[in-house]
Design a protein around this motif. Structure first.
Motif, PDB file in Angstrom:
ATOM      1  N   GLY A  70      -3.487  -7.718  -2.835  1.00  0.00           N
ATOM      2  CA  GLY A  70      -4.348  -7.062  -1.852  1.00  0.00           C
ATOM      3  C   GLY A  70      -5.657  -6.556  -2.446  1.00  0.00           C
ATOM      4  O   GLY A  70      -5.807  -6.388  -3.655  1.00  0.00           O
ATOM      5  N   GLU A  71      -6.623  -6.309  -1.558  1.00  0.00           N
ATOM      6  CA  GLU A  71      -7.919  -5.781  -1.962  1.00  0.00           C
ATOM      7  C   GLU A  71      -7.824  -4.267  -2.061  1.00  0.00           C
ATOM      8  O   GLU A  71      -7.459  -3.590  -1.099  1.00  0.00           O
ATOM      9  CB  GLU A  71      -8.994  -6.181  -0.941  1.00  0.00           C
ATOM     10  N   LEU A  72      -8.135  -3.717  -3.213  1.00  0.00           N
ATOM     11  CA  LEU A  72      -8.078  -2.277  -3.422  1.00  0.00           C
ATOM     12  C   LEU A  72      -9.402  -1.785  -3.987  1.00  0.00           C
ATOM     13  O   LEU A  72     -10.051  -2.475  -4.779  1.00  0.00           O
ATOM     14  CB  LEU A  72      -6.947  -1.916  -4.390  1.00  0.00           C
ATOM     15  N   ASP A  73      -9.778  -0.585  -3.577  1.00  0.00           N
ATOM     16  CA  ASP A  73     -10.955   0.051  -4.154  1.00  0.00           C
ATOM     17  C   ASP A  73     -10.697   0.272  -5.647  1.00  0.00           C
ATOM     18  O   ASP A  73      -9.613   0.750  -6.040  1.00  0.00           O
ATOM     19  CB  ASP A  73     -11.207   1.394  -3.441  1.00  0.00           C
ATOM     20  N   ALA A  74     -11.662  -0.069  -6.466  1.00  0.00           N
ATOM     21  CA  ALA A  74     -11.468  -0.007  -7.918  1.00  0.00           C
ATOM     22  C   ALA A  74     -11.132   1.408  -8.377  1.00  0.00           C
ATOM     23  O   ALA A  74     -10.283   1.606  -9.254  1.00  0.00           O
ATOM     24  CB  ALA A  74     -12.717  -0.521  -8.634  1.00  0.00           C
ATOM     25  N   SER A  75     -11.783   2.405  -7.796  1.00  0.00           N
ATOM     26  CA  SER A  75     -11.520   3.783  -8.221  1.00  0.00           C
ATOM     27  C   SER A  75     -10.125   4.223  -7.817  1.00  0.00           C
ATOM     28  O   SER A  75      -9.455   4.958  -8.552  1.00  0.00           O
ATOM     29  CB  SER A  75     -12.575   4.732  -7.625  1.00  0.00           C
ATOM     30  N   THR A  76      -9.669   3.767  -6.648  1.00  0.00           N
ATOM     31  CA  THR A  76      -8.308   4.103  -6.195  1.00  0.00           C
ATOM     32  C   THR A  76      -7.280   3.476  -7.129  1.00  0.00           C
ATOM     33  O   THR A  76      -6.320   4.133  -7.547  1.00  0.00           O
ATOM     34  CB  THR A  76      -8.073   3.605  -4.759  1.00  0.00           C
ATOM     35  N   ALA A  77      -7.481   2.196  -7.451  1.00  0.00           N
ATOM     36  CA  ALA A  77      -6.554   1.513  -8.351  1.00  0.00           C
ATOM     37  C   ALA A  77      -6.512   2.199  -9.710  1.00  0.00           C
ATOM     38  O   ALA A  77      -5.443   2.383 -10.310  1.00  0.00           O
ATOM     39  CB  ALA A  77      -6.949   0.048  -8.506  1.00  0.00           C
ATOM     40  N   ALA A  78      -7.707   2.624 -10.205  1.00  0.00           N
ATOM     41  CA  ALA A  78      -7.760   3.290 -11.503  1.00  0.00           C
ATOM     42  C   ALA A  78      -7.011   4.623 -11.454  1.00  0.00           C
ATOM     43  O   ALA A  78      -6.311   5.000 -12.411  1.00  0.00           O
ATOM     44  CB  ALA A  78      -9.208   3.495 -11.932  1.00  0.00           C
ATOM     45  N   ARG A  79      -7.142   5.341 -10.323  1.00  0.00           N
ATOM     46  CA  ARG A  79      -6.454   6.631 -10.186  1.00  0.00           C
ATOM     47  C   ARG A  79      -4.943   6.448 -10.182  1.00  0.00           C
ATOM     48  O   ARG A  79      -4.202   7.202 -10.820  1.00  0.00           O
ATOM     49  CB  ARG A  79      -6.911   7.330  -8.905  1.00  0.00           C
ATOM     50  N   VAL A  80      -4.479   5.421  -9.482  1.00  0.00           N
ATOM     51  CA  VAL A  80      -3.043   5.153  -9.428  1.00  0.00           C
ATOM     52  C   VAL A  80      -2.514   4.801 -10.814  1.00  0.00           C
ATOM     53  O   VAL A  80      -1.460   5.294 -11.238  1.00  0.00           O
ATOM     54  CB  VAL A  80      -2.747   4.023  -8.422  1.00  0.00           C
TER      55      VAL A  80
END
Length: 339
Positions: free
Chosen positions: A27-37
């Protein structure tokens, strides 16, 4: 308490679905969100279940294997060949036997329904071929390790050359001057029995020494049947200077009965088996036999299944690995040191 995906989602202030997408790269994820996770996963020390990740990816990285029983003397060689390939590719093996008949098959079917494995290797328990074919037709990748020469066109299979292997055994006996063989057959319902008998008889017939019908005795692949066949042949006054047993266990029984009768091996009676199980090299004398490529068959079946997982179509023709003859002291060959 173990850290769960819900804990990661709560700390990162995202949904569990978002955490799952980060774990699986989907899936397409916001880069900052993925980094936070990812930072929260590192902080909490979360380790996802390999089974859960595999299912999310549509793959368990587990192969099922169905066999009749682990007591068969050559099963270990086939298993080792399959395991060598699977472990190298980081797959696990889920093993099923049919020791308890229908109850075993019910448990196996439940695991199929639960999609507990990606594909199946089979050494066919008797009477299950139609069931296995149905599973394959419904989409379960299956490769049959064909020890009985059934060669079902509807299921991909890996087998060996029972006919030519038996011809090689006959050729060897003829070359050392044995003209009156006694044959201890396997169960008549198995295709491999028919092929081994045909191959051996063909070689003798073409050499001008057809085998009398009375010199072919029934057997069931056990030590006891080999001993009983030789005892019966001696009691009936049959003349024989050699024995071809359709497997190594019955050859071992035959050797015992020959020696118990006061005859010598190989001077009076040469003995040949079929399979080349580990025991064959350690009998007294060591047993000449037809080597079934058991480990190679397990390896080839596993490779075929793994190649399919990577996109290759399953073959529509049997894969055949030739059997070879191994001469040892039971037919007069010089003894070799074997591990």
């Amino acid at each position: 308490m173990p850290i769960t995906i819900a804990d990661v989602a709560a700390r990162a202030q995202v949904s569990k679905t978002t955490v799952s997408r980060v774990l699986n790269g989907k899936g397409e994820l916001d880069a900052s969100t993925a980094a936070r996770v990812r930072a929260v996963i590192e902080e909490l020390g979360y380790v996802p279940s390999s089974r859960a990740v595999g299912l999310a990816r549509g793959r368990t990285r587990v192969v099922g294997m169905l066999v009749p029983s682990l007591t068969w003397p050559w099963i270990g060689e086939v298993l080792q060949g399959a395991v060598d390939v699977l472990e190298t590719e980081r797959y696990g093996l889920l093993l099923f036997t049919c020791n308890r008949g229908e109850e075993s098959m019910r448990q196996f079917s439940a695991q199929v329904s639960a999609k507990s494995f990606d594909g199946l290797l089979v050494i066919e328990p008797e009477g299950t071929l139609d069931h296995i074919a149905t599973l394959h037709a419904r989409g379960l990748p299956v490769v049959l390790i064909d020890d009985r020469d059934v060669q079902p066109g509807r299921i991909p299979s890996v087998g060996t050359t029972h006919f030519t292997g038996a011809r090689a055994a006959a050729r060897h006996l003829l070359e050392i001057g044995r003209r009156r063989p006694l044959v201890i057959a396997g169960p008549a319902r198995f295709g491999c029995t028919v092929q081994r008998l045909d191959g051996f008889a063909t070689e003798y017939a073409e050499a001008g020494h057809p085998i009398p019908a009375e010199n072919v005795l029934p057997g069931d692949f056990t030590i006891a049947c080999g001993a009983a066949a030789v005892t019966a042949a001696l009691a009936a006054g049959l003349q024989f200077d050699s024995i071809f047993a359709h497997n190594d266990l019955s050859a071992v029984g035959a050797m015992r009965a020959v020696l118990d009768s006061g005859r010598r091996i190989p001077q009076d009676v040469a003995v040949v088996g079929f399979d080349d199980i580990p025991l064959a090299a350690h009998t007294q004398p060591p047993l000449s036999t037809v080597h079934q490529p058991l480990r190679e068959m397990g390896e080839a079946a596993a490779r075929t299944l793994l190649a399919h997982f990577e996109g290759s179509p399953l073959p529509n023709r049997p894969t055949v690995i030739p059997a070879t003859f191994v001469a040892r002291a039971s037919t007069g060959a010089s003894p070799l040191i074997e591990e």
